[in-house]
Design a protein around this motif. Structure first.
Motif, PDB file in Angstrom:
ATOM      1  N   VAL A  82       0.874  -1.174   0.000  1.00  0.00           N
ATOM      2  CA  VAL A  82       0.000   0.000   0.000  1.00  0.00           C
ATOM      3  C   VAL A  82       0.908   1.220   0.000  1.00  0.00           C
ATOM      4  O   VAL A  82       1.631   1.456   0.970  1.00  0.00           O
ATOM      5  N   GLN A  83       0.905   1.962  -1.093  1.00  0.00           N
ATOM      6  CA  GLN A  83       1.716   3.179  -1.167  1.00  0.00           C
ATOM      7  C   GLN A  83       0.937   4.335  -0.546  1.00  0.00           C
ATOM      8  O   GLN A  83      -0.278   4.442  -0.707  1.00  0.00           O
ATOM      9  N   ARG A  84       1.653   5.189   0.187  1.00  0.00           N
ATOM     10  CA  ARG A  84       1.011   6.287   0.908  1.00  0.00           C
ATOM     11  C   ARG A  84       1.659   7.621   0.559  1.00  0.00           C
ATOM     12  O   ARG A  84       2.831   7.678   0.176  1.00  0.00           O
ATOM     13  N   ASP A  85       0.880   8.661   0.727  1.00  0.00           N
ATOM     14  CA  ASP A  85       1.390  10.014   0.566  1.00  0.00           C
ATOM     15  C   ASP A  85       2.413  10.289   1.667  1.00  0.00           C
ATOM     16  O   ASP A  85       2.146  10.036   2.845  1.00  0.00           O
ATOM     17  N   ILE A  86       3.604  10.789   1.304  1.00  0.00           N
ATOM     18  CA  ILE A  86       4.671  10.941   2.287  1.00  0.00           C
ATOM     19  C   ILE A  86       4.371  12.043   3.303  1.00  0.00           C
ATOM     20  O   ILE A  86       4.981  12.075   4.380  1.00  0.00           O
ATOM     21  N   VAL A  87       3.450  12.923   2.997  1.00  0.00           N
ATOM     22  CA  VAL A  87       3.103  14.008   3.925  1.00  0.00           C
ATOM     23  C   VAL A  87       1.859  13.658   4.742  1.00  0.00           C
ATOM     24  O   VAL A  87       1.868  13.697   5.973  1.00  0.00           O
TER      25      VAL A  87
END
Length: 221
Positions: A82-87
């Protein structure tokens, strides 16, 4: 075999690439891909709120799902990323892998404790302390056990149950090599307090006071 594999509903996504992914996110969808199984990858999208709810439930990456996509046969999948927004740390993309029935995967299987009334330690006032209510096992996708059963018959106060004492379903094994504890029978709090007081009294009786030591020395002279 597990009693019920949870469904994961998704839609087929038209188009690929960054542009199509951005369009999906603008529509409050999370884009993803389904791969493996000797068939072509399938672009999908899942409603953002649905995915967030499942992620918050925990164990998302170690749960087997029955993927339902309109126009396609249901298929068993497990999340691989699951890729996530780094912010904002919100999901932006997910990868699902199709599973064959013979595929080996790691899953958390719930533990059921039975025969409490046949445990002398419990009938004497002790209580069951559960260390693990689920165990991560290596299982076959086509033969997932519904639960692991721990028999408490004959357990006394102070006894423990470790994974080596439990009969696991055929074809499964723990992901942890060491012999870890699953549960124990603890003494009732009143009994523990009495034992502590008795030990304290015995220790006090064994340690002489300064006056006693002086009297003993005077007697020797």
């Amino acid at each position: 075999m597990a009693g019920e594999i949870p469904d994961l509903h998704a839609q087929e996504r038209t188009g690929t690439g960054k542009g199509a992914a951005r369009a999906a996110r603008r529509a409050h969808m999370v884009p993803g891909i389904v791969f493996g199984g000797d068939v072509d990858p399938l672009p999908i999208q899942i409603p953002y709120n649905v995915l967030i709810k499942k992620l918050r439930q925990g164990r998302f990456k170690s749960t087997l799902f029955n993927l339902k996509v309109d126009g396609h046969e249901d298929v068993r999948v497990i999340c691989r990323d699951v890729q996530r927004d780094i912010v904002k740390d919100l999901p932006t993309h997910l990868d699902l892998m199709r599973l064959r029935r013979t595929t080996k995967i790691n899953l958390f299987i719930p533990v059921e404790f039975v025969n409490e009334d046949a445990a002398p330690g419990i009938t004497k006032g002790g209580f069951l302390t559960v260390i693990r209510n689920e165990i991560e096992l290596i299982v076959t996708a086509g033969d997932i056990p519904e639960k692991i059963t721990v028999d408490l018959s004959g357990l006394e106060i102070g006894d423990t149950v470790t994974i080596s004492q439990v009969e696991l379903p055929a074809g499964t094994k723990p992901t942890i090599d060491r012999d870890f504890v699953i549960c124990n029978i603890a003494a009732p709090s009143a009994l523990s307090s009495d034992e502590d007081e008795e030990e304290g009294a015995e220790d006090a009786a064994e340690v002489p006071t300064v006056g006693d030591e002086a009297a003993a020395e005077g007697g020797e002279e």
